[in-house]
Motif scaffolding. Structure first.
Motif, PDB file in Angstrom:
ATOM      1  N   ARG A  47      31.446  23.195  34.595  1.00 62.03           N
ATOM      2  CA  ARG A  47      31.774  24.594  35.072  1.00 62.03           C
ATOM      3  C   ARG A  47      33.242  24.870  35.033  1.00 62.03           C
ATOM      4  O   ARG A  47      33.825  24.066  35.817  1.00 62.03           O
ATOM      5  CB  ARG A  47      31.049  24.840  36.262  1.00 62.03           C
ATOM      6  N   LEU A  48      33.784  26.043  34.370  1.00 65.56           N
ATOM      7  CA  LEU A  48      34.809  26.562  34.144  1.00 65.56           C
ATOM      8  C   LEU A  48      35.885  25.416  33.786  1.00 65.56           C
ATOM      9  O   LEU A  48      37.304  25.357  34.198  1.00 65.56           O
ATOM     10  CB  LEU A  48      35.484  26.848  35.808  1.00 65.56           C
ATOM     11  N   PRO A 116      45.752  36.979  37.820  1.00 61.30           N
ATOM     12  CA  PRO A 116      45.519  36.985  39.423  1.00 61.30           C
ATOM     13  C   PRO A 116      44.911  35.707  39.575  1.00 61.30           C
ATOM     14  O   PRO A 116      43.663  35.602  40.007  1.00 61.30           O
ATOM     15  CB  PRO A 116      44.559  38.101  39.563  1.00 61.30           C
ATOM     16  N   ARG A 130      39.960  29.259  32.310  1.00 59.59           N
ATOM     17  CA  ARG A 130      39.789  30.410  33.269  1.00 59.59           C
ATOM     18  C   ARG A 130      39.722  31.763  32.529  1.00 59.59           C
ATOM     19  O   ARG A 130      40.768  32.004  31.713  1.00 59.59           O
ATOM     20  CB  ARG A 130      40.840  30.383  34.390  1.00 59.59           C
ATOM     21  N   THR A 132      39.878  35.541  32.824  1.00 61.95           N
ATOM     22  CA  THR A 132      40.568  36.574  33.584  1.00 61.95           C
ATOM     23  C   THR A 132      41.358  37.506  32.875  1.00 61.95           C
ATOM     24  O   THR A 132      40.913  38.094  31.857  1.00 61.95           O
ATOM     25  CB  THR A 132      41.871  35.561  34.464  1.00 61.95           C
ATOM     26  N   ARG A 133      42.246  38.214  33.328  1.00 64.14           N
ATOM     27  CA  ARG A 133      43.129  39.083  32.826  1.00 64.14           C
ATOM     28  C   ARG A 133      44.649  38.712  32.569  1.00 64.14           C
ATOM     29  O   ARG A 133      45.372  38.005  33.723  1.00 64.14           O
ATOM     30  CB  ARG A 133      43.170  40.764  33.387  1.00 64.14           C
TER      31      ARG A 133
ATOM     32  N   VAL B  11      34.174  31.363  40.722  1.00 61.55           N
ATOM     33  CA  VAL B  11      35.582  31.830  40.610  1.00 61.55           C
ATOM     34  C   VAL B  11      35.528  32.790  41.904  1.00 61.55           C
ATOM     35  O   VAL B  11      34.629  33.795  42.319  1.00 61.55           O
ATOM     36  CB  VAL B  11      35.939  32.635  39.447  1.00 61.55           C
ATOM     37  N   THR B  12      36.551  32.707  42.791  1.00 62.40           N
ATOM     38  CA  THR B  12      37.052  33.742  43.846  1.00 62.40           C
ATOM     39  C   THR B  12      37.897  34.504  43.231  1.00 62.40           C
ATOM     40  O   THR B  12      39.191  34.290  43.022  1.00 62.40           O
ATOM     41  CB  THR B  12      37.695  32.924  45.218  1.00 62.40           C
ATOM     42  N   ALA B  13      37.403  35.665  42.768  1.00 61.16           N
ATOM     43  CA  ALA B  13      38.183  36.804  41.866  1.00 61.16           C
ATOM     44  C   ALA B  13      38.962  37.854  42.719  1.00 61.16           C
ATOM     45  O   ALA B  13      38.284  38.370  43.529  1.00 61.16           O
ATOM     46  CB  ALA B  13      37.132  37.478  40.921  1.00 61.16           C
ATOM     47  N   ASP B  14      40.045  38.137  42.406  1.00 62.37           N
ATOM     48  CA  ASP B  14      40.930  39.418  43.041  1.00 62.37           C
ATOM     49  C   ASP B  14      39.945  40.413  42.365  1.00 62.37           C
ATOM     50  O   ASP B  14      39.412  40.655  41.489  1.00 62.37           O
ATOM     51  CB  ASP B  14      42.246  38.883  42.076  1.00 62.37           C
ATOM     52  N   THR B  16      41.219  43.079  40.912  1.00 64.03           N
ATOM     53  CA  THR B  16      41.408  43.569  39.659  1.00 64.03           C
ATOM     54  C   THR B  16      40.910  43.034  38.596  1.00 64.03           C
ATOM     55  O   THR B  16      40.761  43.480  37.461  1.00 64.03           O
ATOM     56  CB  THR B  16      42.965  43.392  39.649  1.00 64.03           C
ATOM     57  N   GLU B  17      40.004  41.897  38.932  1.00 62.22           N
ATOM     58  CA  GLU B  17      39.407  41.056  37.839  1.00 62.22           C
ATOM     59  C   GLU B  17      37.818  41.638  37.934  1.00 62.22           C
ATOM     60  O   GLU B  17      37.217  41.486  36.899  1.00 62.22           O
ATOM     61  CB  GLU B  17      39.355  39.699  38.077  1.00 62.22           C
TER      62      GLU B  17
END
Lengths: 178, 123
Positions: A47-48, A116, A130, A132-133, B11-14, B16-17
């Motif tokens: 995972r991840l 982030p 990961r 993400t953005r 995932v511990t996401a912010d 903004t995600e």
């Protein structure tokens, strides 16, 4: 793999040819999933995580893998054969994404400026993957070593990704994190 | 800044995600329902000062939907749970009971599970 464009900041940024990419969607408990991934030269990642080797397999979501392989067409056909009769989707998405590499001692800091994500070595070791953005666009990040990072994003926003990464990695922008 | 743990990818996401998906556990008014039921389904939403249940999507991550329980006043997150459920899990409700005695939200909370607690206020 030839570079498509480069920027020389306090890390070396390059957009590289993305190589073959195969999307594989299947429930994680699909019978024979690990064998099918092995059948195209990959290894099922945790995972991840992203597995290493000539064929890399990235964990995109609980039911989604992205296989980075030189032979995307062959892998797509082979996955369809190996998983025949089981609910899945194998799709050649090689044209879907752009790929970037960052090299230098401060790649973690550069990515931390845009995503982030906790880029500290303990939280994001090499091999962690990961989604993400990067600033305003979706992207996925991983490190293959302490000084080499990779990012993929949709091709339609590749210009934005390159410009943004180039901007935050310009000389003089060092922060001194990590 | 709101941070939620996506129960799908871990995932511990912010914030903004994530993409907000509005209120959780809204049941569609079935065919044949009267106008009042359709109105409540389409427009009736909670706007609590306190415990709230919401839908979120890990839009810039694994892309999957999930549920979250949080306090709209303090932004305390009580927990997140899978999207594939019609109501919050019991252990989460107990956790909220401990943190916010007397809380209520639609037909959940003190008003219905403990008959004499309905005078308790959120604050």
């Amino acid at each position: 793999m030839s570079d498509l464009r480069r920027a020389h900041g306090y890390v070396e940024l390059a957009e590289v040819a993305p190589g073959g990419m195969v999307l594989l969607r299947a429930a994680p408990d699909t019978d024979g999933l690990a064998e099918a991934v092995a059948g195209v030269g990959g290894e099922l990642p945790g995972r991840l995580r992203i597995s290493s080797g000539d064929v890399q397999v990235a964990w995109m979501a609980p039911d989604e893998l992205l296989i980075l392989t030189p032979d995307a067409h062959g892998a797509t056909v082979e996955l369809g054969r190996l998983l025949e009769g089981r609910h899945h989707l194998a799709l050649d998405v090689s044209d879907l994404r752009a790929r970037f590499t960052l090299r230098g001692a401060r790649v973690r800091e550069v990515l931390a400026k845009l995503a982030p994500v906790d880029m500290a070595p303990a939280a994001m070791p090499p091999g962690a993957f990961r989604r993400t953005r990067l600033a305003q666009i979706p992207a996925a990040l991983w490190l293959s070593g302490e000084t080499t990072a990779h990012a993929i994003c949709f091709r339609s926003v590749a210009d934005y990704a390159f410009a943004t990464l180039a901007t935050v990695s310009r000389e003089g922008g060092e922060i001194g994190l990590f | 800044m709101l941070m939620l743990r996506c129960p799908n990818c871990g995932v511990t996401a912010d914030e903004t995600e994530l993409a907000p998906g509005g209120e959780a556990h809204i049941a569609r008014a079935a065919t044949g329902s009267d106008d009042a039921a359709f109105e409540a389904y389409m427009f009736g939403r909670e706007n609590p000062k306190g415990v709230h249940f919401e839908r979120w999507r890990h839009a810039m991550g694994c892309g999957k939907w999930f549920h979250a329980a949080r306090c709209t006043v303090t932004m305390q997150v009580f927990g997140t749970y899978p999207a594939q459920t019609l109501s919050p899990p019991d252990d989460l409700l107990e956790k909220i009971d401990a943190a916010r005695p007397g809380w209520r939200w639609r037909d959940l909370g003190a008003g219905h599970r403990h008959t004499h607690d309905h005078h308790d206020e959120e604050r």
